[in-house]
Design a protein around this motif. Sequence first.
Motif, PDB file in Angstrom:
ATOM      1  N   UNK A 121      -9.937  19.876 -12.733  1.00 21.79           N
ATOM      2  CA  UNK A 121     -10.756  21.090 -12.813  1.00 21.79           C
ATOM      3  C   UNK A 121     -11.942  20.905 -13.749  1.00 21.79           C
ATOM      4  N   UNK A 122     -12.847  19.985 -13.468  1.00 22.10           N
ATOM      5  CA  UNK A 122     -14.007  19.773 -14.356  1.00 22.10           C
ATOM      6  C   UNK A 122     -14.880  21.018 -14.416  1.00 22.10           C
ATOM      7  N   UNK A 123     -15.465  21.314 -15.577  1.00 24.45           N
ATOM      8  CA  UNK A 123     -16.249  22.551 -15.750  1.00 24.45           C
ATOM      9  C   UNK A 123     -17.665  22.420 -15.195  1.00 24.45           C
ATOM     10  N   UNK A 400     -16.774  19.397 -21.814  1.00 24.77           N
ATOM     11  CA  UNK A 400     -16.782  20.848 -21.999  1.00 24.77           C
ATOM     12  C   UNK A 400     -17.763  21.588 -21.096  1.00 24.77           C
ATOM     13  N   UNK A 401     -18.772  20.900 -20.566  1.00 24.93           N
ATOM     14  CA  UNK A 401     -19.741  21.580 -19.691  1.00 24.93           C
ATOM     15  C   UNK A 401     -20.444  20.535 -18.837  1.00 24.93           C
ATOM     16  N   UNK A 402     -20.722  20.927 -17.596  1.00 23.92           N
ATOM     17  CA  UNK A 402     -21.431  20.051 -16.659  1.00 23.92           C
ATOM     18  C   UNK A 402     -22.440  20.900 -15.895  1.00 23.92           C
ATOM     19  N   UNK A 417     -26.515  17.229 -16.641  1.00 25.58           N
ATOM     20  CA  UNK A 417     -26.398  17.271 -18.096  1.00 25.58           C
ATOM     21  C   UNK A 417     -24.945  17.618 -18.417  1.00 25.58           C
ATOM     22  N   UNK A 418     -24.221  16.656 -18.993  1.00 29.43           N
ATOM     23  CA  UNK A 418     -22.811  16.833 -19.306  1.00 29.43           C
ATOM     24  C   UNK A 418     -22.612  16.842 -20.827  1.00 29.43           C
ATOM     25  N   UNK A 419     -21.745  17.719 -21.288  1.00 33.34           N
ATOM     26  CA  UNK A 419     -21.506  17.863 -22.723  1.00 33.34           C
ATOM     27  C   UNK A 419     -20.076  17.448 -23.049  1.00 33.34           C
TER      28      UNK A 419
END
Length: 422
Positions: A121-123, A400-402, A417-419
């Motif tokens: 479940x990637x964000x 945490x964010x994508x 942009x991935x965090x």
Amino acid sequence: MSKRRRERNQNPLPRGPLKARVDGFTHGGEGVVRIEGKAVFVPGTLPGEQVVVQVTDDRARWARATLVEVVEGSADRVAPPLTDPDAIGGGDLAHAAPDAQRRLKTRVVREQLERLGRVAAPPVADCLAVGPDLRYRTHVRLHADPDGRLGFHRAGSHEVIPVDDLVLATPQVQAVRDAVGDATGAAEVAFRAHASTGTAAAAITPGPGGLAIPEGDFDVVLVQPNGSQLALRGDGVLAETVAGLTYRFDTSSFFQVSTGGAEALVEHVLRAAGRVDGALLWDLYAGVGLLSLPLARAGAEVVAVEGHAAATRWAERNADEAGLDIAVEHAPVASFVTDGGTSHDPPDVVVLDPPRTGAGADVIAGAISLGPGAIVYVACDVAALARDTRALIEGGYRLTAVQPLDLFPMTHHVEVVATFTR
């Protein structure tokens, strides 16, 4: 017969045209059908479509095919701006409506992070439009056919398709292309133009015969056999204004191919980095300073690392002209993160903007060893991002964010942009 040959022939598909339903989509922009249990990749198709295909390359576990007929088309299918997608210049998704293109890119980012990155479940947020879907490119490279006419290579070959109307290029780039024409004797011409500053140039690689210098209100640069460039008219220096900052660079230096795309990257990297006022930040693969300058303006102490010598010189100059204090290091990123950065304190934040191949094991291991609280990864290839994501997670970081960004409409390419946080 070799083992590889025996494996290839174990499960051959029928030779004639085959009807199938598209049930998948690859990160390279191809639809996937399944025939006799084998995945078959078919360019020009969309999920849900019923199609007739002709297998062209049959391997042991997968195959490739060409599209013969769309029997039942997707509601997302549209007529492309040119009948030949190769004449668009990488327009392999031009048969899909722009909103559908972005949904497919969101799907691809999520699936690659799940499969290659092993992230449950990637964000992944919805892919965002960042500018026009046509007439957005500020940089286009054309090649000459045997008659000297300029155009794009057909996908997977060296055949040149002559092209006059560059439907993905800005009007300013199109104007340079029109002025250059097809009679220069060039083997290749790169056209660059930036409306925000009025700068434009044609970088010409000579062919085997004579070379005629085109007339027009743009610089002309000669690309020499050793790759160096010589200005024949003007100084060959371009400039682009992004987020209130002006960047100068020569025709050999990389810069994002759309103004809106560059603006979006700056906005989302700043958002991902969070509060950086007073933080020590390493900008790896910094180029001419696209991200370094706004991060410094936001209060970060920036160390910009770049392996291309000309780009580092421009990064220093751009920072000076903006009145920003940035430490610019000319070094291969892999060596800098492992031992070259010992003259600097460990960073609080690392920004990675690697080439299409990704950062790779050495750079990722070096970044992990530095222990920054956050890593912001800008990716132009989602498969490379997914591989590096797995390494970062194994090294103790959490995705945490994508945020996918549609910097390249009409093509399968997507910027992300991935965090990551420790």
